[in-house]
Motif scaffolding. Structure first.
Motif, short mmCIF file in Angstrom:
data_model
loop_
_atom_site.label_atom_id
_atom_site.label_comp_id
_atom_site.label_asym_id
_atom_site.label_seq_id
_atom_site.Cartn_x
_atom_site.Cartn_y
_atom_site.Cartn_z
N ASN A 81 0.81 -1.23 0.00
CA ASN A 81 0.00 0.00 0.00
C ASN A 81 0.84 1.27 0.00
O ASN A 81 0.43 2.28 -0.57
CB ASN A 81 -0.93 0.02 1.22
N ILE A 82 1.98 1.20 0.65
CA ILE A 82 2.85 2.38 0.67
C ILE A 82 3.41 2.60 -0.73
O ILE A 82 3.37 3.72 -1.26
CB ILE A 82 3.96 2.21 1.72
N ARG A 83 3.87 1.53 -1.33
CA ARG A 83 4.39 1.68 -2.71
C ARG A 83 3.28 2.14 -3.64
O ARG A 83 3.48 2.98 -4.52
CB ARG A 83 5.00 0.36 -3.19
N GLY A 87 2.55 5.47 -6.28
CA GLY A 87 2.34 5.20 -7.70
C GLY A 87 3.21 4.10 -8.26
O GLY A 87 3.43 4.01 -9.46
N LYS A 88 3.73 3.23 -7.36
CA LYS A 88 4.65 2.19 -7.84
C LYS A 88 4.00 0.81 -7.96
O LYS A 88 4.67 -0.17 -8.22
CB LYS A 88 5.86 2.07 -6.90
N GLU A 89 2.72 0.73 -7.67
CA GLU A 89 2.03 -0.56 -7.76
C GLU A 89 0.67 -0.32 -8.39
O GLU A 89 0.21 0.81 -8.50
CB GLU A 89 1.80 -1.17 -6.36
N GLY A 90 0.01 -1.43 -8.77
CA GLY A 90 -1.36 -1.35 -9.25
C GLY A 90 -1.48 -0.45 -10.47
O GLY A 90 -0.71 -0.55 -11.41
N LYS A 91 -2.43 0.46 -10.39
CA LYS A 91 -2.70 1.32 -11.54
C LYS A 91 -1.65 2.42 -11.72
O LYS A 91 -1.73 3.23 -12.63
CB LYS A 91 -4.09 1.95 -11.39
N ARG A 92 -0.72 2.48 -10.78
CA ARG A 92 0.35 3.46 -10.83
C ARG A 92 -0.15 4.91 -10.86
O ARG A 92 0.38 5.76 -11.56
CB ARG A 92 1.29 3.19 -12.02
N VAL A 93 -1.18 5.12 -10.09
CA VAL A 93 -1.67 6.49 -9.92
C VAL A 93 -0.79 7.14 -8.86
O VAL A 93 -0.49 6.52 -7.85
CB VAL A 93 -3.13 6.49 -9.40
#
Ligand code: SF4
Length: 192
Positions: A81-83, A87-93
């Motif tokens: 969650n921190i990453r 914006g470093k994980e998932g949808k990179r928002v």
């Protein structure tokens, strides 16, 4: 300004440069070695806004959380969650820190929650006690309480700023507080 804050300075900055909402989150985190989801979001994005790098943020949260849980659990449950918020994980928002309006209008904190705006969400009696424990003069506490009762939460916060920075009204009248990170930046400007 990313990377300009040292993690060792955060405890003292929480006292001198944080708005009350973030000071509350920081001390709850230090005391409980944990924060619930709403608090992690509100505080985590603020920390990103004051310039913590993702590596610093991971270290900051890991150090505190691992006082109560093992490192593996932290990695599995929280590091993602921190990453993600950087914006470093998932949808990179690349998520932006919450504004005062978003915090004030956001979900009411329940038991064990420390997110929200203390001027909006804390019972006035408790708020006054806390301000007294922070050595705000009695007259200032009354002024803050009156603003809170009139639903002027951001003005109450501006008054808190004025009282904790020993400056008078004219000097902060240009502040027009809209954002916790704006509060922090204005404080750093005065202190520098
Ligand atoms: Fe935080 Fe804004 Fe409330 Fe001040 S007015 S305590 S900065 S949410």
């Amino acid at each position: 300004k990313t990377g300009s804050i040292a993690l060792e300075d955060i405890d003292s900055l929480a006292k001198t440069a944080y708005p009350l909402c973030m000071r509350q989150l920081h001390s709850a985190l230090r005391e409980d070695h944990h924060l619930k989801h709403g608090g992690r979001q509100q505080y985590g994005l603020f920390l990103k806004g004051i310039g913590l790098t993702m590596e610093q943020a991971l270290k900051f949260w890991r150090t505190e959380f691992s006082k109560k849980m093992d490192g593996d659990k932290f990695e599995k449950q929280y590091a993602y969650n921190i990453r993600h918020s950087f914006g470093k994980e998932g949808k990179r928002v690349n998520y932006t820190p919450y504004s005062c309006m978003k915090i004030i209008m956001g979900t009411q904190p329940g038991p064990g929650d420390y997110h929200g705006c203390p001027f909006r969400h804390t019972d006035v009696k408790l708020l006054k006690q806390r301000l007294a424990s922070y050595k705000i003069p009695a007259q200032g506490i009354e002024q803050i309480a009156d603003l809170v009762k009139g639903y002027h939460y951001q003005l109450a916060c501006t008054k808190y700023f004025e009282l904790t920075h020993n400056i008078d009204k004219d000097e902060v009248s240009g502040l027009s507080l809209q954002h916790p990170n704006q509060y922090f930046d204005a404080s750093m400007d005065i202190q520098s």
